[in-house]
Design an enzyme around this catalytic site. Sequence first.
Site, short mmCIF file in Angstrom:
data_model
loop_
_atom_site.label_atom_id
_atom_site.label_comp_id
_atom_site.label_asym_id
_atom_site.label_seq_id
_atom_site.Cartn_x
_atom_site.Cartn_y
_atom_site.Cartn_z
N SER A 9 0.73 -1.14 -0.09
CA SER A 9 -0.03 -0.13 0.04
C SER A 9 0.79 1.36 -0.11
CB SER A 9 -0.76 0.08 1.22
OG SER A 9 -0.34 -0.06 2.49
N ALA A 43 9.56 8.39 3.17
CA ALA A 43 10.45 9.04 2.20
C ALA A 43 10.66 10.59 2.66
CB ALA A 43 9.89 8.97 0.76
N GLY A 45 13.46 12.97 1.24
CA GLY A 45 13.95 13.94 0.15
C GLY A 45 12.86 14.40 -0.80
N GLY A 46 11.92 13.65 -1.53
CA GLY A 46 11.09 14.26 -2.44
C GLY A 46 11.04 13.23 -3.63
N GLU A 111 19.74 17.37 -4.87
CA GLU A 111 20.06 16.04 -4.42
C GLU A 111 21.28 15.53 -5.35
OE1 GLU A 111 16.95 13.40 -2.99
OE2 GLU A 111 16.00 15.02 -2.24
N ASP A 201 8.74 -9.49 1.06
CA ASP A 201 7.54 -10.64 0.75
C ASP A 201 7.38 -11.06 -0.46
OD1 ASP A 201 7.80 -10.61 3.50
OD2 ASP A 201 6.06 -9.00 3.58
N HIS A 222 22.40 4.20 1.81
CA HIS A 222 22.26 5.60 1.88
C HIS A 222 23.63 5.91 2.60
CE1 HIS A 222 20.78 9.40 2.58
NE2 HIS A 222 19.76 9.22 1.74
N ARG A 266 25.10 8.44 -5.03
CA ARG A 266 25.14 7.81 -3.53
C ARG A 266 25.99 6.79 -3.05
NH1 ARG A 266 18.87 7.33 -2.03
NH2 ARG A 266 18.97 9.62 -2.28
N HIS A 327 19.35 1.10 2.02
CA HIS A 327 18.27 1.63 1.80
C HIS A 327 17.54 1.61 0.77
CE1 HIS A 327 16.51 5.87 1.81
NE2 HIS A 327 16.94 6.03 0.43
N GLU A 351 9.48 -0.85 -5.59
CA GLU A 351 10.88 -1.31 -5.36
C GLU A 351 10.71 -2.77 -5.42
OE1 GLU A 351 12.28 0.03 -1.50
OE2 GLU A 351 14.00 -1.07 -1.57
N ARG A 362 20.55 3.53 -8.12
CA ARG A 362 19.34 4.55 -8.38
C ARG A 362 19.73 6.13 -7.88
NH1 ARG A 362 15.62 6.88 -5.01
NH2 ARG A 362 16.01 5.30 -3.18
N LEU A 368 10.22 7.45 -5.60
CA LEU A 368 8.70 7.83 -5.62
C LEU A 368 7.97 8.00 -6.83
CD1 LEU A 368 8.61 10.35 -2.50
CD2 LEU A 368 7.86 8.01 -2.37
#
Length: 504
Positions: A9, A43, A45-46, A111, A201, A222, A266, A327, A351, A362, A368
Amino acid sequence: MTTVVVVGSGIAGLTAALHASENGCRVTVVTKGALPDTNTRWAQGGIAAATSASDTVASHAADTFTAGAGLNDPAAVDVLVGEGPQRIAELVARGVAFDRAADGDFARGLEAAHALPRVLHAGGDATGAAIQTALGDAVRAAGIEVREHALLRDLSLTEGRVTGIELEDGERLDADAVILATGGAGQLYAHTTNPLGATADGIAAAIRAGAAVADLEFVQFHPTALAVGAPFLVSEAVRGEGAVLIDDTGRRFAFDSHPDGELAPRDVVARANARAMAAQGGRPVRLDATALGPERLAQRFPTIDAAVRERGLDWGREPIPVTPAAHYLMGGVVTDLDGRTTVPGLYAVGETARTGVHGANRLASNSLLEGAVFGARAGDAVARDREWPLAPAAPAVLTAPVGDAPAFSRARLQQLMWDDAGLVRDAAGLDRAAGILAGWRADSAPRGIEDDNLLLVAAHVVDAARSRTASVGAHFRADTGTATSAPLAAVAASAPPAREALAC
Ligand code: SIN
């Protein structure tokens, strides 16, 4: 009417559910916690998208390829960056109040590895929470059935086609199609920014159903989780606003690894932190955000500010200790651009899926966006699919000699993965991990569903990491002879204290 079960969800699952419902499907969302208990909610950062006059989708694509070390699927990148602005508009229409600048345009953060500020945010650093709330409200308003606190046991299959799911308590939910949106596998690791529910899962259920998985060696660490108390993400956006990383002597070390310093991709910054920690006996490096001042930090990053202060730290006045933590999983269940897996009737998004969009690493705040873009596409596809275009895959086979292993525990698994399949890997560690995992998997002692899932996916992560002998992106092999491998070999030994020592 097509019946669809969406498992999970977060942004990917709820977007898929809304699109499938808007296309006339009867949809049930199944989630193992309460509806908002997701990775999305955390989440900070955005969400990245080319929405400004000075930005282009080509620039966003170029940054995505650079971060992904060029291993990205070009078609998936085109879809992500090309459809991104449309999905942002959809989120706004569904009620997400992205932060605005004084002129009324979106406020945009910078970022790491982005050529320019393009990361939209809400509530300062509460972007995920704002999206989660808006999508949850939209799902309820659309009358979509929601089954909370219902843990997926397995997919139901009839003649090789997915025909529903089975829950932990044995209940079966029949469906014409199932969309897996259960997030990643952060709980494989002793140190993670992910919540407790990130136990792979959906990926595990897909593997058991014979679906192809790929790129599982690409686990993103991260660079900056708080190293005091439970690991807590300190968004890359903080570095985007000007915070810097320093070692015990107060020296900025990130430029030793990359000309972009703290705003390098990253994986580069995470390894730079690990290397600096190794050089100072394992003590965390520090993030110095003092130049931003206490008021600006509290206003722009209220969630992090609260977490920092809860731990008795004052980041407006002193640098705070940070450490890398698991992360995000770039790999997952192989899908096409509409979420179709290699098993008829089964889709995967977010993901959980491996579209190839992220390559080997990534780009910040593309996750997102991935959930919104590919969730929408899967929700649209599920309503119109009649034929199954993909060839079924042969089930993956994992082989490793069974090694001596202590009794299984979640904490031992997490420490094993941190030590031997973490930021820095080599053949000896991966072989050792494979043997221990094989021993645990061969042991018939009963375990919970989530532990079984973690164990299965851990074996696949280690198998994939053993197969890829060269370093690329987030997959770093200390035994491939790169210039940085020697000091990094000490990283595992200098990591933050384990939750439970691995007695073997
Ligand atoms: C962050 O805010 O640093 C994390 C965002 C992301 O994972 O893209």
